[in-house]
Design a protein around this motif. Structure first.
Motif, PDB file in Angstrom:
ATOM      1  N   MET A  54     -19.024  16.389   0.377  1.00 33.14           N
ATOM      2  CA  MET A  54     -19.777  16.064   1.583  1.00 33.14           C
ATOM      3  C   MET A  54     -19.176  14.918   2.370  1.00 33.14           C
ATOM      4  SD  MET A  54     -23.760  16.635   0.460  1.00 33.14           S
ATOM      5  CE  MET A  54     -24.353  16.280   2.114  1.00 33.14           C
ATOM      6  N   GLY A  55     -18.258  14.154   1.747  1.00 30.79           N
ATOM      7  CA  GLY A  55     -17.663  13.025   2.447  1.00 30.79           C
ATOM      8  C   GLY A  55     -18.593  11.828   2.463  1.00 30.79           C
ATOM      9  N   ILE A  56     -18.278  10.857   3.320  1.00 28.24           N
ATOM     10  CA  ILE A  56     -19.090   9.647   3.404  1.00 28.24           C
ATOM     11  C   ILE A  56     -19.615   9.480   4.823  1.00 28.24           C
ATOM     12  CG2 ILE A  56     -17.885   8.478   1.526  1.00 28.24           C
ATOM     13  CD1 ILE A  56     -16.324   6.896   3.593  1.00 28.24           C
ATOM     14  N   VAL A  57     -20.773   8.858   4.920  1.00 29.50           N
ATOM     15  CA  VAL A  57     -21.369   8.602   6.226  1.00 29.50           C
ATOM     16  C   VAL A  57     -20.447   7.688   7.034  1.00 29.50           C
ATOM     17  CG1 VAL A  57     -23.336   7.579   7.437  1.00 29.50           C
ATOM     18  CG2 VAL A  57     -23.705   8.899   5.339  1.00 29.50           C
ATOM     19  N   GLY A  58     -20.158   8.085   8.266  1.00 31.50           N
ATOM     20  CA  GLY A  58     -19.348   7.262   9.148  1.00 31.50           C
ATOM     21  C   GLY A  58     -17.883   7.650   9.230  1.00 31.50           C
TER      22      GLY A  58
ATOM     23  N   THR B 236     -10.970   8.623  13.086  1.00 32.11           N
ATOM     24  CA  THR B 236     -11.890   9.445  12.268  1.00 32.11           C
ATOM     25  C   THR B 236     -13.250   8.776  12.070  1.00 32.11           C
ATOM     26  OG1 THR B 236     -11.342   8.732   9.997  1.00 32.11           O
ATOM     27  CG2 THR B 236      -9.948  10.442  10.981  1.00 32.11           C
ATOM     28  N   SER B 237     -13.414   7.513  12.477  1.00 30.36           N
ATOM     29  CA  SER B 237     -14.731   6.879  12.373  1.00 30.36           C
ATOM     30  C   SER B 237     -15.703   7.494  13.372  1.00 30.36           C
ATOM     31  CB  SER B 237     -14.637   5.378  12.647  1.00 30.36           C
ATOM     32  OG  SER B 237     -13.895   4.711  11.657  1.00 30.36           O
ATOM     33  N   PHE B 238     -16.971   7.516  13.001  1.00 32.61           N
ATOM     34  CA  PHE B 238     -18.013   7.882  13.960  1.00 32.61           C
ATOM     35  C   PHE B 238     -19.242   7.030  13.680  1.00 32.61           C
ATOM     36  CE2 PHE B 238     -19.292  10.575  10.418  1.00 32.61           C
ATOM     37  CZ  PHE B 238     -20.678  10.570  10.479  1.00 32.61           C
ATOM     38  N   ALA B 239     -20.098   6.917  14.681  1.00 28.77           N
ATOM     39  CA  ALA B 239     -21.323   6.122  14.531  1.00 28.77           C
ATOM     40  C   ALA B 239     -22.421   6.731  15.383  1.00 28.77           C
ATOM     41  CB  ALA B 239     -21.076   4.676  14.947  1.00 28.77           C
TER      42      ALA B 239
ATOM     43  N   LEU C 187     -11.216   9.623  17.846  1.00 35.04           N
ATOM     44  CA  LEU C 187     -10.353  10.738  17.480  1.00 35.04           C
ATOM     45  C   LEU C 187      -9.164  10.268  16.671  1.00 35.04           C
ATOM     46  CD1 LEU C 187     -10.386  12.752  20.825  1.00 35.04           C
ATOM     47  CD2 LEU C 187     -11.974  12.864  18.905  1.00 35.04           C
ATOM     48  N   SER C 188      -8.702  11.138  15.778  1.00 34.94           N
ATOM     49  CA  SER C 188      -7.593  10.791  14.887  1.00 34.94           C
ATOM     50  C   SER C 188      -6.249  11.249  15.423  1.00 34.94           C
ATOM     51  CB  SER C 188      -7.822  11.416  13.510  1.00 34.94           C
ATOM     52  OG  SER C 188      -7.910  12.820  13.611  1.00 34.94           O
ATOM     53  N   TYR C 189      -6.244  12.190  16.370  1.00 28.20           N
ATOM     54  CA  TYR C 189      -4.965  12.740  16.829  1.00 28.20           C
ATOM     55  C   TYR C 189      -4.427  12.030  18.057  1.00 28.20           C
ATOM     56  CZ  TYR C 189      -8.025  15.340  20.044  1.00 28.20           C
ATOM     57  OH  TYR C 189      -8.976  15.682  20.974  1.00 28.20           O
ATOM     58  N   ARG C 190      -5.076  10.945  18.497  1.00 24.75           N
ATOM     59  CA  ARG C 190      -4.600  10.185  19.632  1.00 24.75           C
ATOM     60  C   ARG C 190      -4.552   8.714  19.245  1.00 24.75           C
ATOM     61  NH1 ARG C 190      -5.400  12.027  24.836  1.00 24.75           N
ATOM     62  NH2 ARG C 190      -4.504  10.016  25.405  1.00 24.75           N
ATOM     63  N   THR C 191      -3.579   8.340  18.410  1.00 25.87           N
ATOM     64  CA  THR C 191      -3.545   6.967  17.904  1.00 25.87           C
ATOM     65  C   THR C 191      -2.765   6.027  18.814  1.00 25.87           C
ATOM     66  OG1 THR C 191      -1.643   7.571  16.539  1.00 25.87           O
ATOM     67  CG2 THR C 191      -3.815   7.666  15.510  1.00 25.87           C
ATOM     68  N   GLU C 192      -1.894   6.585  19.701  1.00 20.71           N
ATOM     69  CA  GLU C 192      -1.110   5.695  20.563  1.00 20.71           C
ATOM     70  C   GLU C 192      -1.976   5.090  21.663  1.00 20.71           C
ATOM     71  OE1 GLU C 192      -1.361   9.493  22.733  1.00 20.71           O
ATOM     72  OE2 GLU C 192      -1.050   8.911  20.647  1.00 20.71           O
TER      73      GLU C 192
ATOM     74  N   ALA D  74      -8.871   7.139  21.903  1.00 20.41           N
ATOM     75  CA  ALA D  74      -9.565   8.286  22.474  1.00 20.41           C
ATOM     76  C   ALA D  74     -10.874   8.478  21.723  1.00 20.41           C
ATOM     77  CB  ALA D  74      -8.701   9.535  22.390  1.00 20.41           C
ATOM     78  N   PHE D  75     -11.922   8.777  22.459  1.00 17.85           N
ATOM     79  CA  PHE D  75     -13.255   8.883  21.880  1.00 17.85           C
ATOM     80  C   PHE D  75     -13.976  10.116  22.425  1.00 17.85           C
ATOM     81  CE2 PHE D  75     -12.067   4.425  22.150  1.00 17.85           C
ATOM     82  CZ  PHE D  75     -12.407   3.916  20.908  1.00 17.85           C
ATOM     83  N   HIS D  76     -14.817  10.677  21.585  1.00 18.02           N
ATOM     84  CA  HIS D  76     -15.772  11.694  22.006  1.00 18.02           C
ATOM     85  C   HIS D  76     -17.167  11.110  21.884  1.00 18.02           C
ATOM     86  CE1 HIS D  76     -13.153  15.531  21.260  1.00 18.02           C
ATOM     87  NE2 HIS D  76     -12.945  14.995  22.437  1.00 18.02           N
ATOM     88  N   LEU D  77     -17.979  11.355  22.887  1.00 18.06           N
ATOM     89  CA  LEU D  77     -19.391  10.988  22.833  1.00 18.06           C
ATOM     90  C   LEU D  77     -20.208  12.270  22.847  1.00 18.06           C
ATOM     91  CD1 LEU D  77     -17.914   8.643  24.788  1.00 18.06           C
ATOM     92  CD2 LEU D  77     -20.210   7.703  24.613  1.00 18.06           C
ATOM     93  N   PHE D  78     -20.938  12.511  21.765  1.00 16.07           N
ATOM     94  CA  PHE D  78     -21.831  13.661  21.683  1.00 16.07           C
ATOM     95  C   PHE D  78     -23.187  13.214  22.232  1.00 16.07           C
ATOM     96  CE2 PHE D  78     -18.487  14.469  18.772  1.00 16.07           C
ATOM     97  CZ  PHE D  78     -18.421  15.832  18.522  1.00 16.07           C
ATOM     98  N   VAL D  79     -23.567  13.772  23.366  1.00 19.43           N
ATOM     99  CA  VAL D  79     -24.736  13.311  24.112  1.00 19.43           C
ATOM    100  C   VAL D  79     -25.755  14.450  24.215  1.00 19.43           C
ATOM    101  CG1 VAL D  79     -25.516  12.258  26.268  1.00 19.43           C
ATOM    102  CG2 VAL D  79     -23.177  11.859  25.470  1.00 19.43           C
ATOM    103  N   PRO D  80     -27.058  14.167  24.058  1.00 22.43           N
ATOM    104  CA  PRO D  80     -28.042  15.220  24.294  1.00 22.43           C
ATOM    105  C   PRO D  80     -27.860  15.842  25.678  1.00 22.43           C
ATOM    106  CG  PRO D  80     -29.099  13.321  23.304  1.00 22.43           C
ATOM    107  CD  PRO D  80     -27.692  12.905  23.642  1.00 22.43           C
TER     108      PRO D  80
END
Length: 199
Positions: free
Chosen positions: A62-66, A145-148, A162-167, A170-176
């Protein structure tokens, strides 16, 4: 067939806005969500019952929270001890998971039309987010790979680095879905001093 309509359709006007700065602007866009669902269980036997689902997703546990887990185009977020959010391009996975959950006393919920993803990139994206979310975005702490689970002006959002844009961060915001236009407007307003592009 009913066509999905973007919550940001009227806002996605391509161009550059705000201050003219020497630094590259931040970039805002919407990313298609594809398939997004939640599966949850009960304390005690949750992980045991989840194992066939995790195996189907190509994950060892299940992985870890965050911290996000990735496997063959799937992203899995453990948002609580007994709850996972799953993003995938494969709609057949949802069909299988929903049937498995019903047969094994798990709860499955399709969230594909309930969220909008706002994508934020650029060297100053972290500075912009620090004006909006009450979490520590230090790159040594909020690593790829962190999320909150956090909020912007009392609107709940899930922030994922995001993990594939380290230079460049980059972020994704999941919004209602129903609040996506409001969050977009707040982000655009906060981005004016940096200069931003909609693309």
């Amino acid at each position: 067939m009913v066509k999905f309509r973007s919550a940001l359709e009227s806002r996605l006007i391509l161009g550059r806005y705000g201050a003219e700065c020497s630094a590259p602007p931040v970039r805002l866009s919407e990313e298609p969500l594809e398939n997004f669902f939640q599966i949850a269980g009960w304390p005690g036997d949750c992980e045991e019952k989840m194992m066939p689902v995790l195996s189907k997703l190509g994950l060892p546990g299940m992985g870890i929270v965050g911290t996000t887990q990735h496997s063959n185009g799937k992203s899995v977020f453990r948002v609580a001890p007994e709850r996972l959010h799953v993003r995938t391009q494969n709609s057949e996975i949802w069909n299988w998971v929903s049937q498995y959950a019903e047969a094994n006393n798990l709860s499955a919920l399709d969230l594909s039309h309930a969220r909008t993803i706002i994508c934020l990139t650029g060297g100053q994206s972290r500075d912009l987010l620090s004006r909006l979310v009450p979490i520590d975005l230090d790159p040594e702490i909020f690593i790829p790979t962190s999320f909150a689970l956090t909020g912007i002006h009392n609107i709940p959002v899930m922030l994922h680095r995001l993990s594939y844009r380290t230079e460049s961060p980059a972020f994704h915001l999941f919004v209602p879905y129903s609040w996506a236009a409001s969050v977009w407007d707040l982000m655009c307003e906060a981005a004016l001093p940096f200069g931003y592009e909609v693309h």
